[in-house]
Design an enzyme around this catalytic site. Structure first.
Site, mmCIF file in Angstrom:
data_model
loop_
_atom_site.group_PDB
_atom_site.id
_atom_site.type_symbol
_atom_site.label_atom_id
_atom_site.label_comp_id
_atom_site.label_asym_id
_atom_site.label_seq_id
_atom_site.Cartn_x
_atom_site.Cartn_y
_atom_site.Cartn_z
ATOM 1 C CB CYS A 270 -0.931 0.006 1.208
ATOM 2 S SG CYS A 270 -2.239 -1.204 1.082
HETATM 3 N N1 LIG Z 1 -4.308 -5.964 1.827
HETATM 4 C C1 LIG Z 1 -4.164 -4.773 2.379
HETATM 5 O O1 LIG Z 1 -3.323 -4.549 3.273
HETATM 6 C C2 LIG Z 1 -5.084 -3.641 2.001
HETATM 7 C C3 LIG Z 1 -5.194 -2.529 2.822
HETATM 8 C C4 LIG Z 1 -6.030 -1.488 2.475
HETATM 9 C C5 LIG Z 1 -6.695 -1.567 1.275
HETATM 10 N N2 LIG Z 1 -6.572 -2.646 0.459
HETATM 11 C C6 LIG Z 1 -7.287 -2.647 -0.806
HETATM 12 O O2 LIG Z 1 -8.257 -3.674 -0.842
HETATM 13 C C7 LIG Z 1 -8.374 -4.193 -2.158
HETATM 14 C C8 LIG Z 1 -8.177 -5.686 -2.113
HETATM 15 O O3 LIG Z 1 -6.925 -5.974 -1.546
HETATM 16 P P1 LIG Z 1 -6.533 -7.446 -1.060
HETATM 17 O O4 LIG Z 1 -5.167 -7.309 -0.484
HETATM 18 O O5 LIG Z 1 -7.612 -8.044 -0.236
HETATM 19 O O6 LIG Z 1 -6.458 -8.200 -2.487
HETATM 20 P P2 LIG Z 1 -6.283 -9.755 -2.758
HETATM 21 O O7 LIG Z 1 -5.582 -9.867 -4.053
HETATM 22 O O8 LIG Z 1 -5.732 -10.440 -1.559
HETATM 23 O O9 LIG Z 1 -7.792 -10.278 -2.923
HETATM 24 C C9 LIG Z 1 -8.655 -9.898 -3.918
HETATM 25 C C10 LIG Z 1 -9.678 -11.006 -4.150
HETATM 26 O O10 LIG Z 1 -10.646 -10.522 -5.067
HETATM 27 C C11 LIG Z 1 -10.989 -11.602 -5.936
HETATM 28 N N3 LIG Z 1 -11.613 -11.041 -7.127
HETATM 29 C C12 LIG Z 1 -11.040 -10.414 -8.173
HETATM 30 N N4 LIG Z 1 -11.994 -10.015 -9.052
HETATM 31 C C13 LIG Z 1 -13.188 -10.385 -8.536
HETATM 32 C C14 LIG Z 1 -14.523 -10.263 -8.969
HETATM 33 N N5 LIG Z 1 -14.830 -9.637 -10.078
HETATM 34 N N6 LIG Z 1 -15.492 -10.777 -8.193
HETATM 35 C C15 LIG Z 1 -15.200 -11.405 -7.052
HETATM 36 N N7 LIG Z 1 -13.941 -11.564 -6.577
HETATM 37 C C16 LIG Z 1 -12.954 -11.054 -7.315
HETATM 38 C C17 LIG Z 1 -9.680 -12.313 -6.161
HETATM 39 O O11 LIG Z 1 -9.881 -13.627 -6.648
HETATM 40 C C18 LIG Z 1 -9.100 -12.272 -4.746
HETATM 41 O O12 LIG Z 1 -9.507 -13.376 -3.983
HETATM 42 C C19 LIG Z 1 -7.339 -3.426 -2.996
HETATM 43 O O13 LIG Z 1 -7.934 -2.333 -3.607
HETATM 44 C C20 LIG Z 1 -6.362 -2.949 -1.958
HETATM 45 O O14 LIG Z 1 -5.682 -1.784 -2.377
HETATM 46 C C21 LIG Z 1 -5.802 -3.707 0.805
#
Ligand SMILES: NC(=O)c1ccc[n+]([C@@H]2O[C@H](COP(=O)([O-])OP(=O)(O)OC[C@H]3O[C@@H](n4cnc5c(N)ncnc54)[C@H](O)[C@@H]3O)[C@@H](O)[C@H]2O)c1
Length: 453
Positions: A270
């Site tokens: 991030c």
């Molecule tokens: N991980 C962090 O620390 C964090 C912190 C703050 C914000 N975020 C934000 O949260 C969002 C997700 O991050 P994450 O780390 O959980 O990602 P990740 O890659 O771990 O998980 C994303 C999930 O979404 C699924 N996916 C993709 N397209 C999809 C769809 N159309 N329908 C249903 N499922 C779908 C993927 O298969 C995956 O399981 C990002 O925008 C990220 O910037 C993450």
């Protein structure tokens, strides 16, 4: 009162939210495009690695189910949270590619639903993306109007990997960008239900929330860089000690002590990308956002600077061991990790580099295949090391004794980025180099004197 919630995207954040909400008594339906994630959740297992996630899913299995079918999730819940990836694109902005796909399916599901439903975007996006990049998809696919027919909010989370569930349930505040009052009221009610610490909810327009989310990360990283700069000042001043200076700064209520422990740069999925993205946004809007660019450049240049600074302590051709390759302790994530960048910079400077990490070694091996040997065995990592660089405060490193480091040798150099191995300082066999402290008071004094004499 909302009882049924759906989560679109069962990754590190989404799945932790699913478990956290279920633990607070909500019925939660999870959706993912990946059948393995759906199967895992339905079997009561965690599809991704996160502290306490498996146990929490198993303990709340009766309130959790997962599906590949967005229609099923929307028709059987009152509010849907979208937490799909928004990776950086070649411009440094966040791509909406996955979110668009999810919003298309959500729009089609809304078309089949007769009652009111709220869509909440939790994924990180830049200002304008929710209203102009995603809302039109919902309206087009559903044939309905946002406001009277369905609600929309932007509601990012402030969590750290490794403590996602705890952070989600106990945030400093909830950031709630609302399309209208009705959407915001429903989402706020969910947060009051879920929050363990009665966190306040800050409500605002969607665009203000989009900016606030990314501004928080940018501001925190600016503190980190500021502390790293102070560390460098301290190395040049007689008796200089960044911890002493940071403790004083932290006493000022306007500043606070958090994130001021100068040591090493920021990394992870991030922090670095948020600065780049906000700077991109600044360029598009004609905002002078050089502060963000400078912060990013400074952080990216740190590894090289440290190698240059350490060269007097690193004899040519030395075997250098880097302890800590993940971007923080107890993590397997190597994305934008300072430890990885340090290995590369050392290798480019001509050193033989061995990197160690208990959890991140399999991932780091691939990333460092041209620059370093990677191992998850501390014994192997230390075996031939002339110099050891400790990049994180992992207990396995901070508890290292002189005997373990020396392994029968007469001398070894230890570079301690976080000043977390003070017990080594008095040992004459160890050349202890704490980052952020003056290594030579006399030379530092001599540098100051001509300025003022
Ligand atoms: N991980 C962090 O620390 C964090 C912190 C703050 C914000 N975020 C934000 O949260 C969002 C997700 O991050 P994450 O780390 O959980 O990602 P990740 O890659 O771990 O998980 C994303 C999930 O979404 C699924 N996916 C993709 N397209 C999809 C769809 N159309 N329908 C249903 N499922 C779908 C993927 O298969 C995956 O399981 C990002 O925008 C990220 O910037 C993450």
């Amino acid at each position: 009162m909302i009882q049924k919630v759906s989560i679109i995207g069962l990754g590190k954040l989404g799945c932790s939210m699913l478990a956290g909400m279920a633990s607070r008594g909500l019925d939660v339906i999870g959706v993912d495009v990946n059948p393995r994630a759906v199967e895992a959740v339905n079997a009561g297992r965690e599809p991704v690695q996160e502290t306490g996630l498996g146990e929490m899913i198993a303990a709340n299995k009766s309130r959790i189910r997962a599906t590949l079918d967005v229609d099923d999730a929307v028709l059987n819940s009152e509010i849907s949270f979208v937490i799909v990836p928004t990776p950086s694109d070649e411009r440094g902005a966040f791509t909406l590619q996955y979110a668009r796909y999810a919003f298309k399916a959500l729009g089609q599901a809304l078309k089949k639903k007769s009652g009111y439903h709220v869509i909440v975007l939790t994924s990180t996006v830049l200002p304008g993306a929710t209203r102009h990049g995603l809302l039109p998809i919902l309206e087009q696919e559903s044939g309905k109007k946002c406001g009277p027919d369905f609600g929309l909010c932007y509601n990012p989370e402030f969590i750290a990997l490794g403590s996602v569930i705890r952070d989600f349930l106990n945030p400093d505040f909830y950031l709630l960008g609302q399309f209208d009052q009705r959407s915001g009221d429903l989402l706020e009610a969910v947060h009051h239900r879920v929050s363990q610490n009665h966190a306040p909810v800050k409500r605002m327009s969607i665009e203000n929330a989009e900016l606030a989310k990314i501004a928080v990360n940018s501001y925190v990283t600016m503190k980190i860089s500021f502390a790293n700069m102070l560390a460098e000042f301290c190395e040049k001043l007689p008796g200089g000690d960044v911890d002493v200076v940071s403790d004083a700064l932290g006493m000022d209520k306007r500043i606070g002590r958090k994130y001021l422990t100068g040591g090493f740069g920021f990394g992870g999925p991030c922090f670095p990308r948020d600065n780049v993205a906000l700077n991109f946004m600044g360029a598009q809007l004609g905002v002078d956002s050089r502060l963000l660019k400078t912060n990013d450049d400074y952080n990216r240049g740190l590894s090289k600077r440290y190698v240059e600074k350490l060269q007097p302590h690193l004899p040519k051709g030395a075997n250098v061991c880097v302890l800590g390759l993940a971007y923080k302790p107890l993590s397997h994530v190597i994305e934008e990790s300072p430890g990885i960048y340090l290995c590369r910079a050392l290798s480019e400077a001509g050193y033989r580099v061995v990197g160690h990490d208990h959890l991140a070694a399999p991932y780091a091996e691939q990333a460092l295949k041209m620059s370093a040997l990677v191992t998850d065995s501390l014994v192997t990592a230390l075996k031939d090391a002339d110099v050891v660089l400790v990049t994180t405060t992992d207990k396995a490193y901070t508890s290292l004794t002189a005997e373990t480091l020396l392994r029968g040798r007469a001398q070894i150099t230890v570079v301690d980025f976080w000043r977390a191995l003070p017990h080594l300082a008095a040992d004459p066999r160890i050349r202890y180099v704490p980052i952020g402290r003056c290594p030579d008071d006399t030379a530092a004094g001599a540098r100051l004197e001509p300025l003022w004499a």
